[in-house]
Design a protein around this motif. Sequence first.
Motif, short mmCIF file in Angstrom:
data_model
loop_
_atom_site.label_atom_id
_atom_site.label_comp_id
_atom_site.label_asym_id
_atom_site.label_seq_id
_atom_site.Cartn_x
_atom_site.Cartn_y
_atom_site.Cartn_z
N TYR A 182 0.82 -1.21 0.00
CA TYR A 182 0.00 0.00 0.00
C TYR A 182 0.86 1.26 0.00
O TYR A 182 1.89 1.32 0.64
N VAL A 183 0.37 2.27 -0.72
CA VAL A 183 0.96 3.60 -0.65
C VAL A 183 -0.02 4.46 0.14
O VAL A 183 -1.24 4.30 0.03
N VAL A 184 0.52 5.36 0.97
CA VAL A 184 -0.33 6.26 1.76
C VAL A 184 0.13 7.69 1.50
O VAL A 184 1.34 7.96 1.45
N ILE A 185 -0.84 8.57 1.29
CA ILE A 185 -0.55 9.99 1.10
C ILE A 185 -1.34 10.76 2.15
O ILE A 185 -2.56 10.72 2.18
N TRP A 186 -0.62 11.42 3.05
CA TRP A 186 -1.25 12.28 4.05
C TRP A 186 -1.32 13.68 3.46
O TRP A 186 -0.35 14.16 2.86
N THR A 187 -2.45 14.33 3.63
CA THR A 187 -2.63 15.67 3.09
C THR A 187 -3.79 16.36 3.81
O THR A 187 -4.42 15.78 4.69
N ASN A 188 -4.07 17.59 3.42
CA ASN A 188 -5.23 18.31 3.93
C ASN A 188 -6.49 17.73 3.30
O ASN A 188 -6.48 17.35 2.13
N LYS A 189 -7.58 17.70 4.06
CA LYS A 189 -8.85 17.16 3.56
C LYS A 189 -9.24 17.79 2.22
O LYS A 189 -9.75 17.11 1.34
N GLU A 190 -9.02 19.08 2.08
CA GLU A 190 -9.43 19.80 0.88
C GLU A 190 -8.73 19.31 -0.38
O GLU A 190 -9.23 19.51 -1.48
N TYR A 191 -7.56 18.68 -0.23
CA TYR A 191 -6.79 18.26 -1.40
C TYR A 191 -6.96 16.79 -1.76
O TYR A 191 -6.43 16.34 -2.78
N ILE A 192 -7.70 16.05 -0.96
CA ILE A 192 -7.95 14.64 -1.27
C ILE A 192 -8.57 14.49 -2.67
O ILE A 192 -8.10 13.67 -3.47
N PRO A 193 -9.63 15.25 -3.03
CA PRO A 193 -10.21 15.07 -4.37
C PRO A 193 -9.22 15.34 -5.50
O PRO A 193 -9.20 14.61 -6.50
N LEU A 194 -8.40 16.36 -5.37
CA LEU A 194 -7.40 16.66 -6.41
C LEU A 194 -6.42 15.50 -6.54
O LEU A 194 -6.16 15.01 -7.65
N ILE A 195 -5.89 15.04 -5.42
CA ILE A 195 -4.90 13.96 -5.47
C ILE A 195 -5.54 12.68 -6.00
O ILE A 195 -4.96 12.00 -6.86
N MET A 196 -6.74 12.34 -5.53
CA MET A 196 -7.40 11.13 -6.01
C MET A 196 -7.68 11.17 -7.51
O MET A 196 -7.51 10.18 -8.21
N SER A 197 -8.12 12.31 -7.99
CA SER A 197 -8.51 12.39 -9.40
C SER A 197 -7.33 12.43 -10.36
O SER A 197 -7.48 12.14 -11.54
N THR A 198 -6.14 12.75 -9.86
CA THR A 198 -4.97 12.82 -10.73
C THR A 198 -3.96 11.70 -10.43
O THR A 198 -2.94 11.59 -11.10
N PHE A 199 -4.25 10.88 -9.43
CA PHE A 199 -3.36 9.79 -9.01
C PHE A 199 -3.28 8.73 -10.10
O PHE A 199 -4.28 8.33 -10.68
N LYS A 200 -2.07 8.27 -10.34
CA LYS A 200 -1.89 7.12 -11.24
C LYS A 200 -0.60 6.41 -10.89
O LYS A 200 0.34 7.00 -10.34
N PHE A 201 -0.59 5.12 -11.18
CA PHE A 201 0.62 4.34 -11.01
C PHE A 201 1.50 4.55 -12.23
O PHE A 201 1.00 4.67 -13.35
N VAL A 202 2.80 4.60 -12.03
CA VAL A 202 3.75 4.79 -13.13
C VAL A 202 4.73 3.62 -13.15
O VAL A 202 5.00 3.00 -12.13
N ASN A 203 5.25 3.32 -14.34
CA ASN A 203 6.23 2.26 -14.49
C ASN A 203 7.62 2.81 -14.25
O ASN A 203 7.84 4.02 -14.29
N ASP A 204 8.56 1.92 -14.05
CA ASP A 204 9.96 2.33 -13.82
C ASP A 204 10.47 3.21 -14.90
O ASP A 204 10.27 3.25 -15.99
#
Length: 184
Positions: free
Chosen positions: A162-184
């Motif tokens: 698991y990866v965990v990202i701690w942030t301000n509540k207000e930024y959860i939607p931004l981070i979730m909507s732009t989050f993606k896994f990347v290859n090496d």
Amino acid sequence: MDKKTISILGLGVLAVSSLVKNNEKSLVDIRNSEESNKEFTVPGILLDEFISRRYKISFKYPRSWSKNPRYEDKYEGPTGFFEVSTFSGIGEDIGAAVNQQINETYQPYGSNPTVRNFIVDGQPARVIYPSADQSAFFKDRDAALVVQYKEPITIDGVPYKYVVIWTNKEYIPLIMSTFKFVND
């Protein structure tokens, strides 16, 4: 607060409230949708992209945040912060792994945190919102996004699920909507 801060806080509150209406909600490739740019664009707020080969992820954050030199992967600015880490939870599903995290004896998220289920970049995810009695010692855990890797990754010889990202509540939607896994 200035107008930009109020705008982004308002946007965050609206986005969070719409995302948490259901216990489980899929963010269906919002980053590829034509409306995604409008949904999280705030006049005067420029975004940058965090890309980590170590954690094999990327997501957007406000450009005004900069790397805190005291931490490996923590960025801070006048409107908020984020910090990235991993945990193993090997042999457990994401629900059990998150429960283990929130039920630590030192209660990092308070005595009664709220956990919401999501799908992020096709993977099971959880958002943790601390309860009001959260210790000030854990002020850097305003909210946490936990996403299960497609396959566990190994960092310094240790497997992590698991990866965990701690942030301000207000930024959860931004981070979730732009989050993606990347290859090496």
